[in-house]
Design a protein around this motif. Structure first.
Motif, PDB file in Angstrom:
ATOM      1  N   HIS A 112       0.833  -1.201   0.000  1.00  0.00           N
ATOM      2  CA  HIS A 112       0.000   0.000   0.000  1.00  0.00           C
ATOM      3  C   HIS A 112       0.871   1.255   0.000  1.00  0.00           C
ATOM      4  CE1 HIS A 112      -0.621   0.310   4.709  1.00  0.00           C
ATOM      5  NE2 HIS A 112       0.643   0.302   4.372  1.00  0.00           N
ATOM      6  N   LEU A 113       0.251   2.369  -0.404  1.00  0.00           N
ATOM      7  CA  LEU A 113       0.997   3.593  -0.683  1.00  0.00           C
ATOM      8  C   LEU A 113       1.703   4.222   0.524  1.00  0.00           C
ATOM      9  CD1 LEU A 113      -1.523   5.288  -3.169  1.00  0.00           C
ATOM     10  CD2 LEU A 113       0.693   4.260  -3.735  1.00  0.00           C
ATOM     11  N   PRO A 114       1.195   4.102   1.766  1.00  0.00           N
ATOM     12  CA  PRO A 114       1.902   4.745   2.877  1.00  0.00           C
ATOM     13  C   PRO A 114       3.281   4.169   3.170  1.00  0.00           C
ATOM     14  CG  PRO A 114      -0.380   4.324   3.463  1.00  0.00           C
ATOM     15  CD  PRO A 114      -0.131   3.590   2.187  1.00  0.00           C
ATOM     16  N   ASP A 115       3.601   3.001   2.644  1.00  0.00           N
ATOM     17  CA  ASP A 115       4.921   2.422   2.899  1.00  0.00           C
ATOM     18  C   ASP A 115       5.937   3.023   1.938  1.00  0.00           C
ATOM     19  OD1 ASP A 115       4.067   0.811   4.950  1.00  0.00           O
ATOM     20  OD2 ASP A 115       3.759  -0.950   3.686  1.00  0.00           O
ATOM     21  N   PHE A 116       6.821   3.864   2.459  1.00  0.00           N
ATOM     22  CA  PHE A 116       7.920   4.422   1.682  1.00  0.00           C
ATOM     23  C   PHE A 116       9.103   3.462   1.760  1.00  0.00           C
ATOM     24  CE2 PHE A 116       7.389   9.335   1.303  1.00  0.00           C
ATOM     25  CZ  PHE A 116       6.135   9.157   0.737  1.00  0.00           C
ATOM     26  N   TYR A 117       9.629   3.076   0.603  1.00  0.00           N
ATOM     27  CA  TYR A 117      10.836   2.263   0.536  1.00  0.00           C
ATOM     28  C   TYR A 117      11.978   3.165   0.073  1.00  0.00           C
ATOM     29  CZ  TYR A 117       8.755  -2.361   1.307  1.00  0.00           C
ATOM     30  OH  TYR A 117       8.159  -3.458   1.869  1.00  0.00           O
ATOM     31  N   ILE A 118      12.975   3.322   0.908  1.00  0.00           N
ATOM     32  CA  ILE A 118      14.094   4.223   0.645  1.00  0.00           C
ATOM     33  C   ILE A 118      15.382   3.411   0.708  1.00  0.00           C
ATOM     34  CG2 ILE A 118      15.357   6.249   1.480  1.00  0.00           C
ATOM     35  CD1 ILE A 118      12.671   7.337   2.506  1.00  0.00           C
ATOM     36  N   VAL A 119      16.185   3.478  -0.356  1.00  0.00           N
ATOM     37  CA  VAL A 119      17.373   2.632  -0.480  1.00  0.00           C
ATOM     38  C   VAL A 119      18.599   3.504  -0.712  1.00  0.00           C
ATOM     39  CG1 VAL A 119      18.491   0.823  -1.832  1.00  0.00           C
ATOM     40  CG2 VAL A 119      16.024   0.707  -1.374  1.00  0.00           C
ATOM     41  N   ASP A 146     -11.245   7.647   4.440  1.00  0.00           N
ATOM     42  CA  ASP A 146     -11.859   6.328   4.595  1.00  0.00           C
ATOM     43  C   ASP A 146     -10.982   5.299   3.909  1.00  0.00           C
ATOM     44  OD1 ASP A 146     -13.402   4.072   4.745  1.00  0.00           O
ATOM     45  OD2 ASP A 146     -15.277   5.061   4.227  1.00  0.00           O
ATOM     46  N   GLU A 147     -10.197   4.574   4.689  1.00  0.00           N
ATOM     47  CA  GLU A 147      -9.224   3.644   4.140  1.00  0.00           C
ATOM     48  C   GLU A 147      -9.853   2.347   3.629  1.00  0.00           C
ATOM     49  OE1 GLU A 147      -6.254   2.957   7.060  1.00  0.00           O
ATOM     50  OE2 GLU A 147      -5.272   4.876   6.686  1.00  0.00           O
ATOM     51  N   LEU A 148     -11.092   2.080   3.989  1.00  0.00           N
ATOM     52  CA  LEU A 148     -11.683   0.795   3.658  1.00  0.00           C
ATOM     53  C   LEU A 148     -12.439   0.788   2.346  1.00  0.00           C
ATOM     54  CD1 LEU A 148     -13.041  -0.289   7.162  1.00  0.00           C
ATOM     55  CD2 LEU A 148     -11.064  -1.210   5.967  1.00  0.00           C
ATOM     56  N   LYS A 149     -12.923   1.927   1.899  1.00  0.00           N
ATOM     57  CA  LYS A 149     -13.909   1.914   0.822  1.00  0.00           C
ATOM     58  C   LYS A 149     -13.464   2.594  -0.464  1.00  0.00           C
ATOM     59  CE  LYS A 149     -17.726   1.448   4.082  1.00  0.00           C
ATOM     60  NZ  LYS A 149     -18.951   2.049   4.652  1.00  0.00           N
ATOM     61  N   ALA A 150     -12.172   2.716  -0.676  1.00  0.00           N
ATOM     62  CA  ALA A 150     -11.695   3.230  -1.959  1.00  0.00           C
ATOM     63  C   ALA A 150     -12.026   2.224  -3.060  1.00  0.00           C
ATOM     64  CB  ALA A 150     -10.196   3.480  -1.903  1.00  0.00           C
ATOM     65  N   ARG A 151     -12.249   2.737  -4.260  1.00  0.00           N
ATOM     66  CA  ARG A 151     -12.591   1.865  -5.387  1.00  0.00           C
ATOM     67  C   ARG A 151     -11.378   1.516  -6.244  1.00  0.00           C
ATOM     68  NH1 ARG A 151     -17.234   5.977  -6.940  1.00  0.00           N
ATOM     69  NH2 ARG A 151     -15.529   7.270  -6.128  1.00  0.00           N
ATOM     70  N   ASP A 152     -10.346   2.331  -6.173  1.00  0.00           N
ATOM     71  CA  ASP A 152      -9.123   1.997  -6.897  1.00  0.00           C
ATOM     72  C   ASP A 152      -7.956   2.741  -6.263  1.00  0.00           C
ATOM     73  OD1 ASP A 152      -9.075   4.645  -7.913  1.00  0.00           O
ATOM     74  OD2 ASP A 152     -10.172   4.064  -9.710  1.00  0.00           O
ATOM     75  N   LEU A 153      -6.774   2.460  -6.757  1.00  0.00           N
ATOM     76  CA  LEU A 153      -5.550   3.029  -6.175  1.00  0.00           C
ATOM     77  C   LEU A 153      -5.514   4.543  -6.266  1.00  0.00           C
ATOM     78  CD1 LEU A 153      -2.760   2.100  -4.960  1.00  0.00           C
ATOM     79  CD2 LEU A 153      -1.855   2.327  -7.278  1.00  0.00           C
ATOM     80  N   TYR A 154      -6.144   5.104  -7.291  1.00  0.00           N
ATOM     81  CA  TYR A 154      -6.071   6.548  -7.508  1.00  0.00           C
ATOM     82  C   TYR A 154      -6.804   7.329  -6.421  1.00  0.00           C
ATOM     83  CZ  TYR A 154      -4.430   4.808 -11.959  1.00  0.00           C
ATOM     84  OH  TYR A 154      -3.723   4.134 -12.927  1.00  0.00           O
ATOM     85  N   GLU A 155      -7.717   6.686  -5.710  1.00  0.00           N
ATOM     86  CA  GLU A 155      -8.410   7.346  -4.602  1.00  0.00           C
ATOM     87  C   GLU A 155      -7.589   7.313  -3.314  1.00  0.00           C
ATOM     88  OE1 GLU A 155     -12.366   5.998  -3.906  1.00  0.00           O
ATOM     89  OE2 GLU A 155     -12.960   6.109  -6.008  1.00  0.00           O
ATOM     90  N   GLU A 156      -6.474   6.578  -3.337  1.00  0.00           N
ATOM     91  CA  GLU A 156      -5.763   6.314  -2.086  1.00  0.00           C
ATOM     92  C   GLU A 156      -4.567   7.220  -1.848  1.00  0.00           C
ATOM     93  OE1 GLU A 156      -6.750   1.790  -1.043  1.00  0.00           O
ATOM     94  OE2 GLU A 156      -5.203   1.989  -2.587  1.00  0.00           O
ATOM     95  N   VAL A 339      -5.847  -0.940  -2.248  1.00  0.00           N
ATOM     96  CA  VAL A 339      -5.067  -1.838  -1.386  1.00  0.00           C
ATOM     97  C   VAL A 339      -4.736  -1.239  -0.020  1.00  0.00           C
ATOM     98  CG1 VAL A 339      -4.011  -3.138  -3.282  1.00  0.00           C
ATOM     99  CG2 VAL A 339      -2.953  -0.998  -2.531  1.00  0.00           C
ATOM    100  N   GLN A 340      -5.286  -0.077   0.290  1.00  0.00           N
ATOM    101  CA  GLN A 340      -4.876   0.649   1.494  1.00  0.00           C
ATOM    102  C   GLN A 340      -4.995  -0.201   2.761  1.00  0.00           C
ATOM    103  OE1 GLN A 340      -3.572   3.624   1.682  1.00  0.00           O
ATOM    104  NE2 GLN A 340      -3.703   4.137   3.839  1.00  0.00           N
TER     105      GLN A 340
END
Length: 555
Positions: A112-119, A146-156, A339-340
């Motif tokens: 999900h989008l809140p996970d930042f991966y920094i290398v 509302d983290e549960l009811k998004a319809r696609d990734l673009y809403e997240e 996927v949030q």
């Protein structure tokens, strides 16, 4: 997802093996220091208090070899593969000293989008010798509350494709401005990013010092030793399981409809394969879908804890294990699925795995745990800027043979509950009560861990916006081998059940959270009478439940 590990045909000389083990321990201690630096310099409570992050050392081939001992273990499985994906876009030979890479692509990272991966590539004498890879759940990424009811990734929220966060030591100002403009709490988000970068740089310095002491060839040998030894240990553990096919399942809350997880495990010699064919299809209108990376990671974590609990996390452990979920299923969601809230599904894979293996390795599995909840209190800081305080309270842990489940300690996550003092000092609420939820631990010969009760109210005359992502409010934590399920969770406002939608907590109202308990293990009638009496004395089990379920009649 497989990695290349050259398997040596000979065991190192005893003296060399001792030295390699010492160097392995030093690498873990080094990452523990990086962990401590990040913990103490982070801005948000979700990093600095809940510990929803990981820091991992990768070798020159981007294979994970050492992770700090406290941080989120599942990131071990997804950080290396995400790093290798980023290196396909930014080949190592094109990178300069001071470059730092970043992405939050759910299909590359952990779902999900809140996970930042920094290398951060580690340079030594002009060449890349390894990487410090960090993952952290940052406090906001835009999108809907509302983290549960998004319809696609673009809403997240904001998507960051693999990019350079720093180039030759200079920050990518344009990318930083884009992040700043798309998140609600830029001070917290960019503060945490800065803390990650600073901690990684210290890790790179420490690794360079080891290279000066031992040389690059020696550290390459250490990496191979770690990965080889770990892979062989996992192969031995799998080989001890009788060959065959083992079926398991799990039923999860879902959102608009329940989620069914169906699993077939195949053990063939010293290899193990998980097949989730038959699992529910991906959901088109809720955010509980899981990408394959996260499904694989949480499956690996459950198996690692059962089969090789004594070895430190590294990628070698996972070489003998493969997994599959049909594309388009809820465990292998296809872009751009929402996927949030993926943990409401992925955190239940351990239930299916342990359900499948309980009959053949009963001493190495545990009943279902009560999972964790995600709670946000949204307000303004003293300067009037938007501010958020996170809390990740845990349900009870499932019981295992020989041991009751720990209370308010969830599995498979290892996040920590933000201390009440921190919440009250930094946030707009008061915690009026935090106590064990009596009778919530699943009855069994070994009792499941208890969830907690938390009562929360505002501490000012202004409403506080609250978002709660609960779990096990419809379907409880399963028991195993005749053990009973744990108690259900619940979200109540002034004593009335409410749906987990974002809401305003008004002055004078009381928010009550009932965290679910873990499942029990074994027949409750076989529980030691002395343990039942202790549970009653401590208030963990009521006298009525002791009589009705455990058959306890008193002294």
């Amino acid at each position: 997802m497989n990695i290349d590990i050259p398997m040596t045909s000979t065991v190192p000389e005893e003296e060399d093996a001792f030295g390699l083990q010492i160097q392995w321990d030093r690498l873990i201690a080094m990452m523990d220091e990086v962990d401590a630096i990040l913990l103490r310099t982070a801005f948000s409570t979700i990093v600095s208090e809940s510990r929803d992050y990981a820091v991992i050392l990768l070798d020159r081939r981007a294979r994970s070899i050492a992770q700090s001992q406290i941080c989120v273990p599942a990131f071990t499985c997804s950080l290396p593969s995400a790093t290798r994906s980023m290196l396909e876009i930014f080949p190592p030979e094109t990178l300069k000293e001071g470059d730092i890479l970043i992405t939050n692509d759910p299909w590359l990272c952990h779902g999900h989008l809140p996970d930042f991966y920094i290398v951060l590539p580690i340079f030594h004498r002009g060449g890349i010798v390894g990487f410090i890879a960090s993952a952290a759940h940052i406090s906001d990424i835009g999108g809907s509350h509302d983290e549960l009811k998004a319809r696609d990734l673009y809403e997240e929220g904001l998507q960051i494709p693999p990019s350079k966060l720093y180039e030759a030591g200079e920050p990518n100002g344009q990318l930083i401005r884009i992040i700043e403009a798309n998140v609600r709490y830029p001070k917290l988000v960019l503060g945490d990013v800065g803390a990650i970068v600073g901690a990684a740089r210290i890790g790179a310095e420490r690794y360079n010092a080891m290279l000066e002491e031992y040389g690059g060839a020696k550290m390459d040998a250490v990496a191979d030793f770690i990965l080889n030894r770990s892979a062989n240990a996992m192969r031995d553990a799998i080989a001890a399981i009788p060959d065959g096919e083992y079926r398991g399942k799990a039923l999860c809350d879902g959102v608009t409809s329940p989620t069914n997880i169906v699993l077939n495990i195949t053990v063939d010699g010293d290899s193990l394969h998980l097949d989730y064919t038959g699992t529910s299809p991906q959901n088109p209108d809720t955010a509980v879908n899981v990408v394959m990376n996260a499904t694989h990671a949480h499956s690996l974590l459950a198996l690692k804890c059962s089969l090789c609990p004594e070895l430190p996390n590294n990628e070698g452990l996972f070489v003998p294990i493969t997994s599959y979920a049909p594309p388009g299923s809820i465990l292998n969601a296809q872009r751009p699925a929402a996927v949030q809230a993926r943990s409401r599904t992925s955190f239940h894979t351990h239930t299916a795995i342990y359900n499948a293996l309980a009959g053949v390795i009963p001493n190495a599995v545990q009943a279902t745990s009560g999972s964790f909840w995600f709670v946000r209190f949204m307000c303004q800081d003293d300067e009037g800027a938007p501010f958020v305080v996170h809390m990740l309270p845990n349900g009870g842990e499932g019981a295992s043979i020989g041991m009751d489940g720990h209370s308010t300690i969830a599995f498979p996550g290892c996040s920590m509950v933000t201390p009440m003092e921190i919440i009250e000092a930094n946030g707009p609420v008061l915690i009026r009560e935090r106590a064990y939820h009596q009778d919530s631990g699943g009855p069994g010969k070994y009792r499941g861990g208890l969830g907690s009760i938390m009562r929360i109210e505002t501490k000012s005359d202004k409403p506080v916006h609250v978002a709660v992502r609960p779990d096990h409010t419809r379907y409880p934590s399963d028991g195993l081998l005749e053990g009973h399920p744990g108690g259900l969770g619940a979200v109540l406002l002034d004593g009335r059940h409410i749906e987990p939608d974002p809401f305003a907590l008004q002055p004078g109202q009381m928010l009550t959270l009932h965290l679910p308990g873990g499942g029990g293990m074994g027949n409750p009638l076989e529980r030691d009478r002395a343990l039942v009496e202790t549970d009653i004395e401590l208030g963990l089990v009521s006298r009525q439940a002791a009589g009705d379920i455990y058959g306890y009649t008193g002294k």
